[in-house]
Enzyme design. Structure first.
Site, short mmCIF file in Angstrom:
data_model
loop_
_atom_site.label_atom_id
_atom_site.label_comp_id
_atom_site.label_asym_id
_atom_site.label_seq_id
_atom_site.Cartn_x
_atom_site.Cartn_y
_atom_site.Cartn_z
N HIS A 173 69.75 -38.67 -10.55
CA HIS A 173 69.31 -39.60 -11.60
C HIS A 173 69.11 -40.99 -11.01
CE1 HIS A 173 73.31 -41.32 -11.83
NE2 HIS A 173 73.85 -40.19 -12.22
N HIS A 211 71.70 -42.64 -8.59
CA HIS A 211 71.64 -42.18 -7.20
C HIS A 211 70.48 -42.86 -6.48
CE1 HIS A 211 73.29 -38.44 -9.36
NE2 HIS A 211 74.32 -39.09 -8.83
N CYS A 268 90.82 -34.42 -14.48
CA CYS A 268 89.48 -34.41 -15.11
C CYS A 268 88.50 -33.81 -14.13
CB CYS A 268 89.05 -35.83 -15.50
SG CYS A 268 87.32 -35.86 -16.04
N CYS A 302 85.48 -36.20 -13.17
CA CYS A 302 85.75 -37.16 -12.08
C CYS A 302 86.18 -36.44 -10.82
CB CYS A 302 86.88 -38.11 -12.43
SG CYS A 302 86.71 -39.07 -13.91
N CYS A 317 89.26 -38.58 -21.07
CA CYS A 317 88.75 -39.34 -19.93
C CYS A 317 87.65 -40.25 -20.47
CB CYS A 317 88.19 -38.41 -18.86
SG CYS A 317 87.09 -39.26 -17.71
N HIS A 366 84.10 -39.31 -19.15
CA HIS A 366 83.49 -38.01 -19.42
C HIS A 366 83.74 -37.49 -20.82
CE1 HIS A 366 83.46 -38.32 -15.02
NE2 HIS A 366 82.27 -37.79 -15.19
N LYS A 400 77.14 -46.52 -20.30
CA LYS A 400 77.21 -45.99 -18.95
C LYS A 400 76.31 -44.76 -18.84
CE LYS A 400 80.17 -43.85 -15.61
NZ LYS A 400 81.46 -43.37 -15.19
N LYS A 453 75.75 -38.01 -16.07
CA LYS A 453 75.26 -36.66 -16.33
C LYS A 453 75.97 -36.09 -17.55
CE LYS A 453 74.83 -36.01 -11.36
NZ LYS A 453 75.57 -35.59 -10.18
N1 MSP Z 1 80.29 -37.06 -4.62
C1 MSP Z 1 80.86 -38.31 -4.91
C2 MSP Z 1 80.74 -39.25 -3.74
C3 MSP Z 1 81.35 -38.78 -2.48
S1 MSP Z 1 81.05 -39.86 -1.16
C4 MSP Z 1 81.99 -39.30 0.07
C5 MSP Z 1 80.18 -38.92 -6.11
N2 MSP Z 1 78.96 -38.45 -6.39
S2 MSP Z 1 78.04 -38.95 -7.60
O1 MSP Z 1 76.91 -38.03 -7.63
O2 MSP Z 1 78.78 -39.06 -8.79
O3 MSP Z 1 77.49 -40.34 -7.16
C6 MSP Z 1 78.19 -41.54 -7.41
C7 MSP Z 1 77.35 -42.67 -6.89
O4 MSP Z 1 76.04 -42.65 -7.51
C8 MSP Z 1 77.84 -44.07 -7.19
O5 MSP Z 1 78.85 -44.52 -6.32
C9 MSP Z 1 76.57 -44.85 -7.03
O6 MSP Z 1 76.25 -44.94 -5.68
C10 MSP Z 1 75.56 -43.96 -7.71
N3 MSP Z 1 75.49 -44.22 -9.14
C11 MSP Z 1 75.65 -43.30 -10.13
N4 MSP Z 1 75.46 -43.89 -11.32
C12 MSP Z 1 75.18 -45.20 -11.15
C13 MSP Z 1 74.94 -46.27 -12.03
N5 MSP Z 1 74.90 -46.11 -13.34
N6 MSP Z 1 74.78 -47.50 -11.51
C14 MSP Z 1 74.82 -47.71 -10.15
N7 MSP Z 1 75.05 -46.70 -9.31
C15 MSP Z 1 75.22 -45.44 -9.76
O7 MSP Z 1 80.74 -39.80 -6.71
#
Ligand code: MSP
Length: 504
Positions: free
Chosen positions: A18, A21, A126, A129, A143, A146, A295, A298
């Protein structure tokens, strides 16, 4: 040659990529491209996090084998990065053998160094998370991220002796040996470290989809514990060839949002200290954006597919729009319905229009050729303006937003100067020399603008520089040359061509 190793988080494959990322990965790509321009040897790592109960659950729901499911979803990330012109150097998947081998070695080292012991874990977990929560963290028993009630887990686990390392981690953060940016995040983190932390569990008995603990194959390694190790397993840690590891580790910048800072700036350095491996130089946590105040996640279902934005605005503009909304490092709200307005204002009527205006005048008043250079006070002032921009070294400090603002000021000034000088009147009055003096300077500023936008909008930059006739000549040159004043060549043919950013 100076090296620069930059990483993004590895993303969970339980769903489609999304906009969150894309935000982090595009920012990392901008920084990586900039450091390449500086002439540094850049290694840019991204990838996917594929183990744990969350991914296993999603695969089961899709009635697919976990690995097949991971293949599918990991490829969606890869496709998105291709569409967004993300030039990563390597893409790691935690289901790859190289990762599993490296992690197995790392866990054995921790065990040998006596940093791991056996214990029992009871707590609230959770799955969203993939972490344990305390009662205090819950809102109405759920949570907050979520909106689901955590499960009660009680099982035999291995624990990492975090307490033994937290003082050292604290010192490293305090003294900036691990630079945690922005300062606000560093403060929060030191607050956590001052409160004192508990040892944490590094294995799961109830989870099946993961890497087995080498000294007890009945348990798998907690997904977060193995995931952070991707930053070194991708460089060959634990393999026969550790050349890349020696060259690029420690990471110069580990980029992420603040949601996962604790894992990266406390647990990860503590594990590295225990294993006797260098800690990362800098951990940068950018803000979190909300979509209309909520926020984006997913699990909440208010997710935007970056592919839709690319379909509408193209790759370059999507990259720009994502990063130009609010200062990098702060939280902000993403108003996607304003993107069209911003595209038209800053790209179509901004850089795009400026380029066509100047190139149009060169075609009309100077036969489409770069005029001769005539130094003067007015044009020398431009030399200082672009020099000031480059000397700020914004992108070496992750000041992405400030960089964008600075380039917008350059554009605005050029627009204003054109209005004030009125080249069309100079042409009418036959003041060809004065006209050419300005046209030369504006073309040279456009060349600088081309390189300024390059890390953000690589395609548009190439097009702009090609219109100016400098791209082929300059593409293999580096920062010190590219940012010199006065490289546009009198007599060279320019070409207005099609609009850089057609109005939407
Ligand atoms: N798999 C773990 C990370 C492991 S790293 C060793 C994880 N994955 S995640 O798919 O949830 O990705 C989290 C990351 O996605 C956040 O730290 C950020 O980089 C990005 N973001 C997800 N949503 C976001 C926003 N709403 N705003 C900014 N960044 C966002 O956590």
């Amino acid at each position: 040659m100076k090296k620069f190793y930059i990483t993004t988080p590895i993303y969970y494959v339980n769903d489609q990529p999304h906009l969150g990322h894309a935000y982090t990965t595009v920012a990392a790509d901008v920084l990586a491209r900039y450091h390449r321009l500086l002439g540094e040897e850049v290694w840019f790592l991204t990838g996917t996090d594929e183990h744990g109960s969350k991914v296993a659950e999603a695969a089961e729901k899709a009635k697919m084998e976990p690995l097949k499911f991971c293949d599918l979803y990991s490829s969606k990330y890869k496709m998105l990065w291709d569409r967004l012109s993300v030039e990563y150097s390597d893409y790691i998947r935690t289901t790859e053998e190289r990762h599993i081998d490296g992690v197995t070695k790392f866990m054995n080292i921790l065990k040998e160094k006596d940093a791991i012991y056996e214990g029992k874990y009871e707590g609230l977990y959770c799955r969203g998370c993939e972490k344990f929560l305390t009662e205090k963290e819950l809102v109405d028993g759920k949570c907050p991220d979520h909106q689901r009630e955590p499960e009660h887990l009680s099982e035999k686990n291995y624990f990492f002796k975090l307490k033994d390392y937290q003082e050292n981690v604290k010192k490293l953060v305090e003294t900036n040996e691990i630079l945690v940016e922005p300062a606000r995040i560093k403060k929060e983190l030191l607050g956590l470290l001052n409160q004192g932390l508990e040892d944490f569990s590094v294995s799961r008995e109830s989870v099946k989809w993961g890497i087995p603990i080498p000294f007890n194959p009945g348990q798998v390694i907690y997904v977060w514990v193995e995931a952070v190790q991707n930053y070194i397993t991708a460089l060959g840690f634990g393999s026969k060839d550790e050349k890349k590891l020696k060259k690029f580790w420690p990471a110069n910048v580990q980029l992420m949002a603040k949601d996962i800072i604790k894992f990266h700036a406390i647990y990860w350095p503590a594990m590295l200290l225990a294993a006797g491996i260098d800690v990362p130089r800098e951990i940068f946590a950018h803000g979190f954006f909300t979509i209309d105040g909520q926020k984006m996640s997913k699990s909440l279902g208010n997710v935007i597919d970056p592919n839709d934005l690319i379909d509408k605005f193209g790759c370059d503009a999507t990259r720009y729009l994502l990063l130009s909304q609010f200062p990098f490092g702060q939280d902000g709200d993403l108003k996607v319905d304003k993107f069209k307005e911003q595209y038209n204002a800053y790209l179509a009527n901004g850089v795009g229009n400026l380029a066509s205006r100047v190139l149009n005048m060169v075609e009309k008043y100077n036969d489409g050729k770069v005029p001769k250079r005539q130094p003067s006070e007015a044009t020398d002032a431009w030399a200082n303006i672009v020099k000031a921009h480059w000397e700020e070294k914004f992108l070496e400090k992750e000041k992405i937003f400030e960089y964008l603002e600075s380039w917008a000021r350059v554009m605005k000034r050029m627009d204003e100067e054109i209005e004030q000088i009125k080249p069309w009147e100079l042409a009418k009055k036959g003041e060809q020399e004065k006209l050419e003096r300005y046209l030369w300077a504006w073309l040279e500023v456009l060349r600088h603008l081309g390189w300024m936008i390059y890390p953000f909008m690589p395609d548009a930059a190439k097009k702009l520089l090609s219109k100016l006739g400098t791209y082929e000549r300059e593409k293999s040159e580096r920062f010190t040359q590219l940012t010199e004043w006065g490289r546009i060549k009198p007599g060279d043919k320019v070409n207005k061509g099609e609009a850089l950013f057609p109005r939407i």
